[in-house]
Structure formats: structure tokens, C-alpha cells
Design an enzyme around this catalytic site. Sequence first.
Site, PDB file in Angstrom:
ATOM      1  N   CYS A   7       0.867  -1.169   0.000  1.00 55.59           N
ATOM      2  CA  CYS A   7       0.000   0.000   0.000  1.00 55.59           C
ATOM      3  C   CYS A   7       0.909   1.225   0.000  1.00 55.59           C
ATOM      4  CB  CYS A   7      -0.959  -0.025   1.186  1.00 55.59           C
ATOM      5  SG  CYS A   7      -0.157  -0.109   2.790  1.00 55.59           S
TER       6      CYS A   7
ATOM      7  N   HIS B 256      -8.506  12.653  25.541  1.00 58.10           N
ATOM      8  CA  HIS B 256      -9.826  12.852  26.153  1.00 58.10           C
ATOM      9  C   HIS B 256     -10.015  11.802  27.251  1.00 58.10           C
ATOM     10  CE1 HIS B 256     -14.178  12.991  26.630  1.00 58.10           C
ATOM     11  NE2 HIS B 256     -14.185  14.143  25.964  1.00 58.10           N
TER      12      HIS B 256
END
Length: 267
Positions: free
Chosen positions: A28, A190
Site C-alpha cells: 500500500c 480525552h
Amino acid sequence: MAGKYDDLAEIIVRNVGGRDNIISITHCITRLRFELKDESKADTDVLKSTYGIVTVIKSCGQYQIVIGKDVLLVYDSVCEAADMKDKLKNITEANIAEVKGSIDVTEKLYSNSLEKAVIERLVAPCNGEVKDLTEAEDEVFSSGILGTGLVIIPYEGRIYAPCDGIITSFFPTGHAIGLHSTNGSEILIHIGADTVKLDGKGFTKKKSQGDKVSKGELLLEFDIEMLENEGYSISTPMIITNSDEYADIIIDKFGKVKKGEEILILI
């Protein structure tokens, strides 16, 4: 005439178990993707320590060797070294378009040395357990809408800087921190799910928005026991919000990690 990547190709072929262990090979944008007859024959430790290889990943039934921008040239050399002419899987038109749109397959590619493949390495912001981002409890994170990253389940209530940089945002409630690294990555950490509802209860900020920080500096303390007792998850996404600026973002380690241990590679 010997090619630039012939030596690397020989090392790769030998340490994936030899040419007879290779069923097929594709690529890829940044990775060589092998189908192997027997993955146990591959020497992952040797490959990971080889100059020119960023890391090795086993995923989706593939043995993936991450190279970076020079993957096309390394791919050609590996195919030649492994005598893979009759074993190659066809690259789809989508693959070709993806590669051509992401890297310049000309002389410019030859000038991009392998050591420049890695733009940045980020470390664990706490002691904990690394999981795939899809396991985040909040769909906003698990869907990848905000960017690529991971989830870490903290073992203790401290969050440290994963890199050198600047705190670009630090919510008044203390539950979320945004950083801009000195190498250009934009990171969101977070703590927990829906913890904004606590309005800062249980969170103690150790730094402020605009502060310059060094990798490993304490940013925040929070009360894990209190959060869990009140029914909040402590599952903590760490997201690269400018993910589209990178060819690849790799989780370098899953499972238990220590603060300061490398967990993300940006290519």
C-alpha cells in the site's frame, strides 16, 4: 546492476522465512503486505531492528512490514529477491490511484532516504493498556471522525505529555487536552466518556493552555476511583486530529504499556 534496496530486500526475504514461505506480497502507501505460509518462521525482532524498516505489524491475516515513502522501490527489490513473478497479487486500480496520489514515483522518490519515513514517535501518556480506537466507548472517537489514534485505559490518575510541544487547548473541566507537537502533530487526549458532565470534579490541571511542555511532563491528575464510583468510563482516546497530513499512523504496541513507552508512529 545492484539496486539501492537490494540488501534490505534480501534481509526481508530471509527473515520472513525465505521465499518458499511467501504465498503472496502486495503493498500500500507505506507497507509491504505478506501472506505467509507460517508466520512463526518470520523473525520479527530482526526485522524491527533492521535499518530501513519502521516496524512490523500482524493484522488481518497479513504480515505487514512498514517501510514508509520508499515502499514502491523496496517492493520491487523484494519481489526480485524472492522471485515472486508468478506469486504476485494484482494491485487494484484503487491501490494504484492511492499510491500515485500520495507519493511521487519519479527521481524525487529516490532522494527520500529511509530514515526520513518516520516524522514523529509519540509515547504513552500514562501507565495503562492500549486498545484499538474502535473500542472507544464514544462513537465520535471509535468511528475515526476526529482522526486516527488509539484508546488507553489508565492504571493511575495521571496524564503526561506524549511529546514536546505546546498545549493548544485545556478544557476548564480538565477532561480533555489538545497539544501541538514540535514536529507538527495535533493531539487530543480525552479522559473518559461523558466526563465533561463532572464540570471539573475529580480533575486537577497541572499545566495551562499555552504552556510549552516537554515529553513526560505531568499535565493532569484525576481521581480514577471517584470517576468509576460515579459510573464514568476512564477509557481515554488519544487522537491525531490532523491525521490526513500523514501517509500512515501506526499503533506500535497493544496491551500493557508504561508511561513514556513508544506507542504511535507517524509516517
